[in-house]
Design a protein around this motif. Structure first.
Motif, PDB file in Angstrom:
ATOM      1  N   UNK A 104     -33.165  19.535   0.944  1.00  0.00           N
ATOM      2  CA  UNK A 104     -33.383  20.425   2.271  1.00  0.00           C
ATOM      3  C   UNK A 104     -31.789  20.616   2.706  1.00  0.00           C
ATOM      4  N   UNK A 105     -31.533  21.861   2.930  1.00  0.00           N
ATOM      5  CA  UNK A 105     -30.224  22.143   3.454  1.00  0.00           C
ATOM      6  C   UNK A 105     -30.387  22.623   5.086  1.00  0.00           C
ATOM      7  N   UNK A 106     -29.682  21.841   5.930  1.00  0.00           N
ATOM      8  CA  UNK A 106     -29.824  22.361   7.446  1.00  0.00           C
ATOM      9  C   UNK A 106     -28.589  23.035   7.870  1.00  0.00           C
ATOM     10  N   UNK A 107     -28.729  24.164   8.448  1.00  0.00           N
ATOM     11  CA  UNK A 107     -27.311  24.552   8.938  1.00  0.00           C
ATOM     12  C   UNK A 107     -27.487  24.921  10.459  1.00  0.00           C
ATOM     13  N   UNK A 108     -26.838  23.831  11.033  1.00  0.00           N
ATOM     14  CA  UNK A 108     -27.152  23.791  12.497  1.00  0.00           C
ATOM     15  C   UNK A 108     -25.940  23.026  13.181  1.00  0.00           C
ATOM     16  N   UNK A 109     -25.439  23.806  14.222  1.00  0.00           N
ATOM     17  CA  UNK A 109     -24.063  23.160  14.935  1.00  0.00           C
ATOM     18  C   UNK A 109     -24.352  22.059  15.834  1.00  0.00           C
ATOM     19  N   UNK A 110     -25.497  21.714  16.369  1.00  0.00           N
ATOM     20  CA  UNK A 110     -25.832  20.559  17.313  1.00  0.00           C
ATOM     21  C   UNK A 110     -26.063  19.328  16.485  1.00  0.00           C
ATOM     22  N   UNK A 111     -25.072  18.295  16.563  1.00  0.00           N
ATOM     23  CA  UNK A 111     -25.188  17.231  15.819  1.00  0.00           C
ATOM     24  C   UNK A 111     -26.255  16.551  16.078  1.00  0.00           C
ATOM     25  N   UNK A 112     -26.801  16.345  17.497  1.00  0.00           N
ATOM     26  CA  UNK A 112     -27.959  15.810  17.931  1.00  0.00           C
ATOM     27  C   UNK A 112     -29.122  16.000  17.168  1.00  0.00           C
ATOM     28  N   UNK A 113     -29.212  17.212  16.884  1.00  0.00           N
ATOM     29  CA  UNK A 113     -30.675  17.897  16.100  1.00  0.00           C
ATOM     30  C   UNK A 113     -30.428  17.503  14.720  1.00  0.00           C
ATOM     31  N   UNK A 114     -29.305  17.468  14.301  1.00  0.00           N
ATOM     32  CA  UNK A 114     -29.202  17.138  12.833  1.00  0.00           C
ATOM     33  C   UNK A 114     -29.428  15.743  12.541  1.00  0.00           C
ATOM     34  N   UNK A 115     -29.002  15.009  13.379  1.00  0.00           N
ATOM     35  CA  UNK A 115     -29.192  13.342  13.523  1.00  0.00           C
ATOM     36  C   UNK A 115     -30.636  13.270  13.478  1.00  0.00           C
ATOM     37  N   UNK A 116     -31.454  13.978  14.295  1.00  0.00           N
ATOM     38  CA  UNK A 116     -33.091  13.557  14.332  1.00  0.00           C
ATOM     39  C   UNK A 116     -33.626  14.168  13.131  1.00  0.00           C
ATOM     40  N   UNK A 117     -33.274  15.195  12.639  1.00  0.00           N
ATOM     41  CA  UNK A 117     -33.696  15.752  11.265  1.00  0.00           C
ATOM     42  C   UNK A 117     -33.542  14.819  10.092  1.00  0.00           C
ATOM     43  N   UNK A 118     -32.144  14.189  10.185  1.00  0.00           N
ATOM     44  CA  UNK A 118     -32.003  13.309   9.065  1.00  0.00           C
ATOM     45  C   UNK A 118     -32.872  12.214   9.241  1.00  0.00           C
ATOM     46  N   UNK A 119     -33.098  11.612  10.413  1.00  0.00           N
ATOM     47  CA  UNK A 119     -34.088  10.376  10.590  1.00  0.00           C
ATOM     48  C   UNK A 119     -35.452  10.765  10.190  1.00  0.00           C
ATOM     49  N   UNK A 120     -35.913  11.970  10.466  1.00  0.00           N
ATOM     50  CA  UNK A 120     -37.118  12.308   9.840  1.00  0.00           C
ATOM     51  C   UNK A 120     -37.414  12.433   8.344  1.00  0.00           C
ATOM     52  N   UNK A 121     -36.343  12.802   7.823  1.00  0.00           N
ATOM     53  CA  UNK A 121     -36.247  12.924   6.267  1.00  0.00           C
ATOM     54  C   UNK A 121     -35.903  11.457   5.727  1.00  0.00           C
ATOM     55  N   UNK A 122     -35.910  10.296   6.492  1.00  0.00           N
ATOM     56  CA  UNK A 122     -35.376   9.253   6.129  1.00  0.00           C
ATOM     57  C   UNK A 122     -35.915   8.456   4.945  1.00  0.00           C
ATOM     58  N   UNK A 123     -37.364   8.658   4.912  1.00  0.00           N
ATOM     59  CA  UNK A 123     -38.301   8.044   4.047  1.00  0.00           C
ATOM     60  C   UNK A 123     -38.216   8.017   2.586  1.00  0.00           C
ATOM     61  N   UNK A 124     -37.249   8.839   2.186  1.00  0.00           N
ATOM     62  CA  UNK A 124     -36.533   8.986   0.516  1.00  0.00           C
ATOM     63  C   UNK A 124     -37.346  10.154  -0.039  1.00  0.00           C
ATOM     64  N   UNK A 125     -38.460  10.556   0.431  1.00  0.00           N
ATOM     65  CA  UNK A 125     -38.990  11.653  -0.241  1.00  0.00           C
ATOM     66  C   UNK A 125     -38.301  12.974   0.099  1.00  0.00           C
ATOM     67  N   UNK A 126     -37.348  12.889   0.902  1.00  0.00           N
ATOM     68  CA  UNK A 126     -36.721  14.094   0.910  1.00  0.00           C
ATOM     69  C   UNK A 126     -35.146  13.838   1.321  1.00  0.00           C
ATOM     70  N   UNK A 127     -34.174  14.531   0.646  1.00  0.00           N
ATOM     71  CA  UNK A 127     -32.824  14.502   1.298  1.00  0.00           C
ATOM     72  C   UNK A 127     -32.101  15.550   2.082  1.00  0.00           C
ATOM     73  N   UNK A 128     -31.590  15.467   2.804  1.00  0.00           N
ATOM     74  CA  UNK A 128     -31.002  16.344   3.820  1.00  0.00           C
ATOM     75  C   UNK A 128     -29.658  16.447   3.778  1.00  0.00           C
ATOM     76  N   UNK A 129     -29.168  17.788   3.605  1.00  0.00           N
ATOM     77  CA  UNK A 129     -27.638  18.227   3.558  1.00  0.00           C
ATOM     78  C   UNK A 129     -27.379  18.950   4.673  1.00  0.00           C
TER      79      UNK A 129
END
Lengths: 875, 229
Positions: B7-32
């Motif tokens: 998954x590529x996320x294009x988002x300027x808010x760091x906080x939102x990117x951070x929680x998105x990263x956390x939600x993909x954290x279980x290994x079945x997805x990787x976030x760029x």
């Protein structure tokens, strides 16, 4: 001449004012025709119909029939006023108003009140009752109508003192003529039903003579007939919009300063009434003619009378009397000018011409009517001892004579006798320039005698030998007198001119002072100062403060506030917007004269002027104070408007600022909120979390959701408060409702019931806004009725609008809160921002619809109506 | 398919990117992550993601412009992230080639569901040759123009059938009203929303009569419709 247009005031006058009570007149030709009886029996009828009727005042005649009729009707006890040891009973206006009855009977309209009453005349009391919205029935005899005074005097030889202005009579909504044949009236009189037995014979031979009664009866009948005619015209005027105005006559009476003035005013008024014409009165003052003191008083009395008779009055000034008069008449579209027949001796007419002649020549297409009449007995007289005899004038006159004689004797041998006469004439001019007419006459006579004594043969005696000397004396006397009179006139003109200049100057500087400030106190100070300069009287400006009590804004040594009686007069004036006090007919006993500061639809306060001697306050002096009052009113009004518009601008600016601030803050709040909600939702599903932590995470998510809703509401509010641009599109109403229901599904334990007809209801709305309306209602229901509540939304379609009925099963809204549910920040507890319903209402109203709270036994019920929008053909 | 979902996320808010990263954290997805539009486009070209999450409010350029450029060279499913109130942007993004949208604030569960739907549609992108469409209990026979739920035929008009077919092809995905108007009525009727609403209302009612658990047409006010199975 410009075309005569319908006068808006005339049109307005035909519209019955909503508040003013009706006036019904019982008109009779003389006492004893049964007016009071007729009025009372009508009142009984009215009472039977269920109307509330009270007797405000009944003359205490001993007429058994009449007294019997009055039985059973409520009587307001009269006010008792002590005057010179006699107790007089008068109509108690306050008590009648307080009693609050619909109809009030007042006998004897033309009655003059006892001195010390509020108004001088009973008809003014009745005016107050009418203003209070009370219907008044009253009785009056034909001889009491002001404009008929002269005719009555001609017919009966009695000059009636108690009269009622025609303008008041004409305002009556209904006139009932009470008529019996003169023989029957005489019969009644003989039977003792009208006057006490000892008066009967005298009455029969005088006022109640058959000839008199016939004439009075004719007058009464004619007056009523004219009135009926007027009514016919009035109804035509309202039906046919324009036609009658073309035939509108305007009568202008030219009032001259002589004893015929009032008679001519009354004659013109009668003429105006019978022609249904507008009535104007004008006086022209010219520097070439300065009227005598008596003339001035007559003029003033006549102008006041004209005003009372309903004339529009004006005072013109100019050198050319006739020119001014004609110009005014043309500008006012006058059709007929009424003037008095000249009363000057004919030789003066030959010499100086007559105003009437000139007017007739210059009038063009305006008719000129010359009215005749015997001079009236002077009712007004100048105050005696006016212009005290100044001994210094006579002394100086003699001194001048002596000086001229001495100088003449010195130079006699070198000059002609004519030169000596010139020396005396210098004295005459000098004296008449500085002193009154008497002194200059002393000087003229003294000069002739001295000349005789010193310079004619035989010298040092007053004998005359030569006949030619007599001619010399005659010419000398004539020249001196003419000189002195010319000089006196010049002096008078100068005085008038400088007075006018002073008045104009003072008024001008007042208007400048008023324009320069916005403070009402400053304005009041300027006005009080101007009154002082112009009239020499102390004055005060009163105003009503917010608590309703009277405050003195500015005063010059009036001591107003210390006197409760005077403040009561001030209060009355401010409340009624009419002048009162000394110099007026209302509350004339007070020490001050009170003028309301009456602006457009509002009385700001009053000017109080200390009146020491009411006779000093001539019409021109009063006009000055009135002019000052007008200026002050305009200035206060202007300041008020400026203040209001400034406040409105400020308010709009601060509104804008607030809404800008709110909207930018809300935007900035949302992004972090989105992060918090998202993070909490991630946290919630972490497998390694304890159940307690999971609950905490859920709380964070729910609470930030709530915060988000609050921010959204704030944003919506600012958006709706500003100019809402609706993105209108077609929607099926049930779609919108279902979308709102699904968005709030997690707020309720049981699904929201939506009942909609099978045929979709199509509405053209801003879908998102209407969805938000429903979401807000649903959130409100969940908040106040609880999650467990059942909510039903019923959709239906009526003529032109869609109806959404919304109800929950909660505790409902308590009655005291019901009027406020749509107020901003109105919330019953800590839950919610109290904006939801306000937004919902504003959004629905932006669509031209309504959102109402429906009172119901169970739960809260709302009803939304939205216009359907234009029909569209389906392809 | 054991590959992690890229998954590529294009988002300027760091906080939102951070929680998105956390939600993909279980290994079945990787976030760029990318903070700007241009950065994001480079990242997509390099990582060839399965799904792109695109914020519409970017600091360097308009999210819509990024989408337009992306669509010139890639068919990768794009889910736009918007704030509430940007509805015109949403519709523009959907009409401009975005697959779906999410309004902030959203929950992770919602996001995951959308990603799954987008990826499923990416795999079966060509519907033109299909003779039958199945969406849960709903079955559409394209040749016979017959729609049925659990074998019970729905009495649909031509237009209603066409509308249902488009929604079924995009099951669980939002379809803009403009898209429906263009597909069913043609370009001349782009603004005939009244007509569309009437037909959709009828279709919804007919579906409701046969509704089983879950199957329904959901209206997204101001945007379009979504068929839920």
């Amino acid at each position: 001449m410009e075309p005569r247009r319908p006068d808006p005031d005339a049109l307005l006058a035909t519209v019955p004012s909503e508040k003013r009570g009706r006036l019904k007149l019982y008109l009779g030709m003389a006492a004893g025709v049964g007016k009071t009886y007729a009025m009372l029996s009508d009142a009984r009828e009215a009472k039977k119909r269920g109307d509330e009727v009270v007797i405000g005042y009944l003359e205490p005649h001993d007429r058994p029939d009449t007294i019997a009729q009055a039985e059973g009707l409520e009587v307001i006890s009269p006010k008792l006023i002590e005057h010179k040891g006699v107790r007089l009973a008068e109509l108690n206006v306050e008590a009648v108003i307080e009693a609050g009855s619909a109809i009030c009977l007042v006998d004897e309209l033309a009655h003059s009140n006892a001195p010390g009453s509020r108004h001088a005349k009973r008809w003014q009391d009745i005016e107050d009752l009418l203003d209070a919205g009370i219907e008044v029935w009253t009785t009056v005899n034909i001889q009491h109508i002001e404009s008929l005074r002269d005719i009555i005097a001609q017919v009966t030889g009695v000059f009636v003192q108690e009269t009622v202005p025609d303008s008041f009579i004409e305002r009556a909504d209904e006139i009932e003529l009470v008529d019996i044949p003169p023989e029957a009236l005489q019969q009644r009189l003989r039977e003792g039903k009208i006057y006490a037995p000892e008066k009967i014979e005298q009455a029969l031979s005088q006022f109640f003579g058959k000839g008199n009664l016939l004439a009075l009866r004719e007058l009464a009948l004619r007056h009523t007939a004219e009135r009926v005619d007027e009514e016919l015209l009035k109804s035509r005027r309202t039906q046919l919009a324009v036609e009658p105005w073309h035939a509108r006559e305007r009568i202008l009476v030219c009032v001259a300063p002589n004893s015929m003035a009032r008679r001519i005013v009354r004659a013109s008024r009668r003429l105006a009434t019978s022609l249904k014409a507008d009535f104007l009165a004008v006086s022209v003052s010219s520097p070439r003619q300065s009227p005598s003191e008596q003339g001035k008083l007559e003029l003033e009395a006549a102008m006041t009378l004209a005003e009372q008779l309903g004339a529009k009055t004006a005072t013109l000034a100019g050198g050319d009397v006739v020119g001014e008069l004609i110009r005014f008449a043309q500008s006012e579209n006058v059709t007929t000018i009424v003037m008095g027949k000249p009363i000057k001796p004919r030789w003066r007419e030959y010499l100086f011409g007559s105003v009437v002649d000139h007017t007739v020549r210059a009038s063009g297409d305006i008719d000129v009517l010359v009215v005749t009449g015997k001079p009236e007995k002077a009712e007004v007289r100048p105050a005696k001892n006016q212009g005290k005899w100044d001994w210094r004038g006579s002394a100086e006159a003699l001194l001048w004579v002596a000086a001229a004689s001495w100088l003449g004797v010195l130079v006699e041998t070198d000059v002609q006798p004519a030169n000596v006469i010139m020396l005396y004439l210098i004295g005459v001019v000098a004296v008449s320039l500085r002193y009154d007419r008497f002194s200059s006459m002393v000087c003229a006579l003294g000069s002739v005698l001295a000349y005789n004594f010193y310079f004619t043969e035989p010298r040092y005696t007053l004998h005359v030998y030569d006949f030619r000397d007599l001619i010399t004396f005659g010419v000398m006397l004539a020249v001196s007198l003419i000189l002195s009179s010319l000089t006196a006139r010049l002096k008078e003109q100068n005085r008038a001119l400088s007075e006018r200049e002073r008045n104009t100057g003072a008024l001008y500087s007042l208007s400048q002072a008023l324009a320069a400030t916005r403070s009402k106190t400053e304005m009041a100070r300027s006005a009080v100062g101007a009154i002082r300069t112009l009239t020499g009287a102390d004055a005060a400006v009163l105003r009503v403060d917010s608590s309703g009590s009277i405050k003195v804004l500015e005063e010059s040594e009036l001591g107003f506030e210390k006197d409760a009686k005077e403040s009561a007069v001030g209060e009355w004036v401010i409340e009624h917007g009419k002048p009162a006090g000394a110099t007026t007919n209302t509350l004339a006993g007070s020490a001050g004269w009170y003028l309301p500061l009456r602006g457009a639809g509002k009385t700001f306060g009053a000017i109080a002027v200390k009146v020491e001697n009411a006779a000093d306050w001539r019409i021109d002096k009063r006009h000055l104070v009135e002019a000052i009052a007008n200026q002050l009113t305009t200035a206060i009004e202007r300041a008020q408007f400026a203040k209001e518009s400034h406040q409105a601008t400020l308010k709009a600016e601060s509104e804008q600022l607030r809404s800008d601030l709110l909207s930018s803050v809300s935007h900035d709040l949302r992004t972090p909120l989105a992060s918090i909600t998202g993070s909490a939702s991630v946290l919630e599903i972490q497998p390694e979390l304890t159940s307690q932590s999971r609950e905490l995470a859920a709380t964070i998510r729910e609470e930030s959701n709530r915060l988000e809703r609050l921010v959204r509401n704030l944003l919506d509010m600012t958006r709706i408060q500003g100019k809402v641009e609706l993105k209108l599109d077609w929607y099926a109403l049930d779609e919108v409702v279902e979308s709102a229901v699904s968005r709030t599904a997690d707020l309720f334990d049981q699904p929201v019931q939506v009942e909609s007809p099978s045929e979709p209801i199509m509405v053209k709305v801003d879908g998102l806004l209407i969805e938000q309306v429903l979401v807000n209602l649903l959130e409100n229901a969940s908040r106040h009725a609880g999650r467990h509540t059942g909510v039903t939304i019923r959709l239906s379609q009526a003529k032109g609008f869609a109806l959404i009925e919304f109800e929950d099963q909660g505790p409902g809204i308590s009655p005291d809160r019901q009027p406020h549910v749509f107020d901003r920040f109105e919330s019953s507890g800590a839950v919610g921002s109290g904006l939801g319903l306000a937004i919902a209402k504003a959004a629905v109203e932006a669509h031209g619809g309504t959102l109402d709270l429906i009172p119901s036994a169970v739960g809260a019920q709302f009803e939304i109506r939205i216009p359907l929008g234009e029909e569209v053909d389906d392809e | 398919m054991n590959d992690p979902i890229r998954v590529v996320v294009i988002e300027d808010e760091v906080a939102i990117r951070r929680f998105l990263k956390a939600s993909f954290g279980d290994g079945e997805a990787e976030l760029h992550e990318a903070g700007t539009g241009s950065e994001g486009l480079t990242l997509i070209a390099r990582k060839n993601p399965h799904v792109v999450l695109l914020d519409l409010g970017l600091p360097d350029q308009d999210g819509l412009a990024v989408l337009r450029e992306l669509r010139t060279w890639s068919n990768v499913p794009v889910i736009v992230l918007t704030a509430r109130g940007q509805d015109t942007d949403k519709v523009a993004a959907l009409d401009g080639g975005a697959d779906d949208y999410l309004t902030k604030p959203f929950s992770v569960a919602e996001l995951m569901a959308r990603i799954r739907v987008a990826m499923r549609h990416a795999q079966t992108s060509d519907h033109s040759a299909q003779t039958a469409i199945e969406a849960g209990l709903l079955r559409l026979d394209m040749a016979g123009h017959i729609a049925s739920i659990e074998g019970v035929e729905l009495a649909l008009t031509q237009i209603e059938f066409k509308l249902l077919a488009i929604l079924a092809q995009n099951v669980d995905r939002v379809v803009t009203q403009r898209h429906l108007l263009l597909e069913v009525w043609g370009p001349a009727y782009e603004d005939s929303t009244h007509t569309l609403r009437v037909h959709m209302a009828n279709l919804r009612n007919k579906l409701k009569a046969h509704a089983r658990e879950g199957l329904k047409i959901q209206t997204e006010i101001g945007i379009g419709y979504r068929l839920r199975q």
